[in-house]
Scaffold this motif. Structure first.
Motif, PDB file in Angstrom:
ATOM      1  N   ALA A  20       0.841  -1.191   0.000  1.00 52.02           N
ATOM      2  CA  ALA A  20       0.000   0.000   0.000  1.00 52.02           C
ATOM      3  C   ALA A  20       0.883   1.250   0.000  1.00 52.02           C
ATOM      4  O   ALA A  20       2.000   1.238   0.521  1.00 52.02           O
ATOM      5  CB  ALA A  20      -0.894   0.003   1.233  1.00 52.02           C
ATOM      6  N   LEU A  21       0.369   2.308  -0.598  1.00 53.27           N
ATOM      7  CA  LEU A  21       1.083   3.586  -0.568  1.00 53.27           C
ATOM      8  C   LEU A  21       0.755   4.254   0.760  1.00 53.27           C
ATOM      9  O   LEU A  21      -0.405   4.551   1.042  1.00 53.27           O
ATOM     10  CB  LEU A  21       0.645   4.464  -1.742  1.00 53.27           C
ATOM     11  CG  LEU A  21       0.838   3.878  -3.138  1.00 53.27           C
ATOM     12  CD1 LEU A  21       0.397   4.873  -4.205  1.00 53.27           C
ATOM     13  CD2 LEU A  21       2.275   3.464  -3.365  1.00 53.27           C
ATOM     14  N   PHE A  32       5.133  -0.204   8.976  1.00 53.29           N
ATOM     15  CA  PHE A  32       3.996   0.693   9.213  1.00 53.29           C
ATOM     16  C   PHE A  32       2.856  -0.002   9.946  1.00 53.29           C
ATOM     17  O   PHE A  32       2.340   0.505  10.938  1.00 53.29           O
ATOM     18  CB  PHE A  32       3.511   1.275   7.877  1.00 53.29           C
ATOM     19  CG  PHE A  32       2.465   2.326   8.025  1.00 53.29           C
ATOM     20  CD1 PHE A  32       2.821   3.651   8.200  1.00 53.29           C
ATOM     21  CD2 PHE A  32       1.121   1.998   7.998  1.00 53.29           C
ATOM     22  CE1 PHE A  32       1.856   4.632   8.350  1.00 53.29           C
ATOM     23  CE2 PHE A  32       0.148   2.968   8.139  1.00 53.29           C
ATOM     24  CZ  PHE A  32       0.514   4.291   8.315  1.00 53.29           C
ATOM     25  N   THR A  33       2.449  -1.167   9.466  1.00 54.14           N
ATOM     26  CA  THR A  33       1.288  -1.837  10.050  1.00 54.14           C
ATOM     27  C   THR A  33       1.555  -2.395  11.448  1.00 54.14           C
ATOM     28  O   THR A  33       0.614  -2.704  12.168  1.00 54.14           O
ATOM     29  CB  THR A  33       0.781  -2.953   9.127  1.00 54.14           C
ATOM     30  OG1 THR A  33       1.848  -3.859   8.862  1.00 54.14           O
ATOM     31  CG2 THR A  33       0.241  -2.380   7.823  1.00 54.14           C
ATOM     32  N   LYS A  53      -8.816   5.715   4.558  1.00 55.30           N
ATOM     33  CA  LYS A  53      -8.804   4.443   5.287  1.00 55.30           C
ATOM     34  C   LYS A  53      -8.719   3.326   4.261  1.00 55.30           C
ATOM     35  O   LYS A  53      -9.567   3.199   3.385  1.00 55.30           O
ATOM     36  CB  LYS A  53     -10.051   4.297   6.137  1.00 55.30           C
ATOM     37  CG  LYS A  53     -10.032   3.057   7.026  1.00 55.30           C
ATOM     38  CD  LYS A  53     -11.261   2.985   7.895  1.00 55.30           C
ATOM     39  CE  LYS A  53     -11.060   3.960   9.034  1.00 55.30           C
ATOM     40  NZ  LYS A  53     -11.992   3.741  10.147  1.00 55.30           N
ATOM     41  N   GLY A  54      -7.682   2.530   4.351  1.00 53.36           N
ATOM     42  CA  GLY A  54      -7.467   1.448   3.400  1.00 53.36           C
ATOM     43  C   GLY A  54      -7.755   0.100   4.008  1.00 53.36           C
ATOM     44  O   GLY A  54      -8.543  -0.034   4.947  1.00 53.36           O
ATOM     45  N   GLU A  55      -7.060  -0.896   3.489  1.00 52.12           N
ATOM     46  CA  GLU A  55      -7.243  -2.276   3.919  1.00 52.12           C
ATOM     47  C   GLU A  55      -7.024  -2.415   5.422  1.00 52.12           C
ATOM     48  O   GLU A  55      -6.052  -1.906   5.972  1.00 52.12           O
ATOM     49  CB  GLU A  55      -6.257  -3.176   3.161  1.00 52.12           C
ATOM     50  CG  GLU A  55      -6.452  -4.639   3.426  1.00 52.12           C
ATOM     51  CD  GLU A  55      -5.486  -5.504   2.635  1.00 52.12           C
ATOM     52  OE1 GLU A  55      -5.153  -6.592   3.135  1.00 52.12           O
ATOM     53  OE2 GLU A  55      -5.079  -5.100   1.540  1.00 52.12           O
ATOM     54  N   PHE A  58      -6.008   0.655   7.891  1.00 51.24           N
ATOM     55  CA  PHE A  58      -4.740   1.383   7.876  1.00 51.24           C
ATOM     56  C   PHE A  58      -4.789   2.527   6.859  1.00 51.24           C
ATOM     57  O   PHE A  58      -5.357   2.369   5.779  1.00 51.24           O
ATOM     58  CB  PHE A  58      -3.573   0.450   7.537  1.00 51.24           C
ATOM     59  CG  PHE A  58      -3.270  -0.543   8.618  1.00 51.24           C
ATOM     60  CD1 PHE A  58      -2.607  -0.145   9.772  1.00 51.24           C
ATOM     61  CD2 PHE A  58      -3.643  -1.867   8.479  1.00 51.24           C
ATOM     62  CE1 PHE A  58      -2.321  -1.062  10.764  1.00 51.24           C
ATOM     63  CE2 PHE A  58      -3.365  -2.789   9.470  1.00 51.24           C
ATOM     64  CZ  PHE A  58      -2.711  -2.385  10.628  1.00 51.24           C
ATOM     65  N   PRO A  59      -4.163   3.658   7.177  1.00 51.94           N
ATOM     66  CA  PRO A  59      -4.140   4.776   6.235  1.00 51.94           C
ATOM     67  C   PRO A  59      -3.351   4.442   4.969  1.00 51.94           C
ATOM     68  O   PRO A  59      -2.291   3.837   5.031  1.00 51.94           O
ATOM     69  CB  PRO A  59      -3.418   5.887   7.009  1.00 51.94           C
ATOM     70  CG  PRO A  59      -3.396   5.450   8.426  1.00 51.94           C
ATOM     71  CD  PRO A  59      -3.507   3.968   8.441  1.00 51.94           C
ATOM     72  N   GLU A  60      -3.929   4.822   3.829  1.00 55.28           N
ATOM     73  CA  GLU A  60      -3.283   4.665   2.530  1.00 55.28           C
ATOM     74  C   GLU A  60      -3.411   5.976   1.771  1.00 55.28           C
ATOM     75  O   GLU A  60      -4.319   6.757   2.028  1.00 55.28           O
ATOM     76  CB  GLU A  60      -3.963   3.567   1.708  1.00 55.28           C
ATOM     77  CG  GLU A  60      -3.804   2.188   2.262  1.00 55.28           C
ATOM     78  CD  GLU A  60      -4.464   1.132   1.370  1.00 55.28           C
ATOM     79  OE1 GLU A  60      -4.892   1.460   0.242  1.00 55.28           O
ATOM     80  OE2 GLU A  60      -4.550  -0.017   1.819  1.00 55.28           O
ATOM     81  N   VAL A  61      -2.510   6.176   0.838  1.00 51.48           N
ATOM     82  CA  VAL A  61      -2.549   7.374   0.008  1.00 51.48           C
ATOM     83  C   VAL A  61      -3.161   7.010  -1.337  1.00 51.48           C
ATOM     84  O   VAL A  61      -2.777   6.018  -1.961  1.00 51.48           O
ATOM     85  CB  VAL A  61      -1.131   7.958  -0.182  1.00 51.48           C
ATOM     86  CG1 VAL A  61      -1.145   9.094  -1.182  1.00 51.48           C
ATOM     87  CG2 VAL A  61      -0.571   8.434   1.146  1.00 51.48           C
ATOM     88  N   ARG A  62      -4.126   7.832  -1.772  1.00 52.37           N
ATOM     89  CA  ARG A  62      -4.749   7.672  -3.090  1.00 52.37           C
ATOM     90  C   ARG A  62      -4.759   9.031  -3.775  1.00 52.37           C
ATOM     91  O   ARG A  62      -5.164  10.028  -3.190  1.00 52.37           O
ATOM     92  CB  ARG A  62      -6.172   7.143  -2.955  1.00 52.37           C
ATOM     93  CG  ARG A  62      -6.209   5.797  -2.270  1.00 52.37           C
ATOM     94  CD  ARG A  62      -7.137   4.812  -2.927  1.00 52.37           C
ATOM     95  NE  ARG A  62      -7.079   3.545  -2.208  1.00 52.37           N
ATOM     96  CZ  ARG A  62      -7.978   3.152  -1.323  1.00 52.37           C
ATOM     97  NH1 ARG A  62      -9.020   3.896  -1.061  1.00 52.37           N
ATOM     98  NH2 ARG A  62      -7.844   1.998  -0.711  1.00 52.37           N
TER      99      ARG A  62
END
Length: 165
Positions: A20-21, A32-33, A53-55, A58-62
């Motif tokens: 993930a980014l 990170f996780t 909020k991603g998978e 966890f925070p992800e960048v989009r």
């Protein structure tokens, strides 16, 4: 007697590569996780709303709608020892222009170049066809400004050691 092993459960406990980014300024020496508490503070303070909020929460960048300004607010608000504002560059993301680029198909388009403040994308005129983009990786900050304006969704941000999907 042969024991049946449920491999899907086994994968639950195995460490998998995190592709993930993640937000900028994440320290290189942390997983990170392992440290992120998923509090969501970085998501709330992100001025361009690229942290989502991603998978598994966890925070992800989009980069669907905006770019990173490297303001550092995500790092400042985080209660965990995940970030370092001294990290330079803030991350190793870089743009990658895919074959679906309109210019590669002979259609005149330079929306990515127009959006890039650091001039990391240039177009070289070619006689008899539309100019094609050239990415100057040394100039690319990985901000993602070129992603959203691309009408063909031909630009993705990648970690240099990975390949785009």
């Amino acid at each position: 007697m042969k024991e049946n092993i449920n491999l899907s459960r086994r994968r639950l406990f195995s460490r998998r590569k995190d592709n993930a980014l993640r937000p900028p300024f994440v320290r290189d020496d942390v997983e990170f996780t392992d440290l992120c508490s998923r509090c969501g503070d970085c998501i709330t303070v992100c001025e361009t709303k690229i942290i989502v909020k991603g998978e598994a929460g966890f925070p992800e960048v989009r980069f669907d709608n905006a770019e990173c300004t490297f303001c550092g607010e995500c790092a400042k608000v985080c209660p965990e020892p995940i970030f370092s504002l001294d990290k330079s560059p803030p991350w190793t993301l870089e743009a990658s222009i895919q074959e679906s680029c309109l210019a590669h198909r002979g259609i005149w388009c330079q929306s990515c170049k127009d959006a890039c403040d650091v001039s990391a994308i240039r177009f070289t005129p070619t006689l008899g066809r539309a100019p094609t983009p050239e990415l100057l990786l040394d100039a690319c900050t990985g901000c993602g400004a070129c992603v959203a304006p691309c009408p063909a969704d031909a630009i993705v941000m990648i970690k240099p050691q990975t390949t785009p999907q």
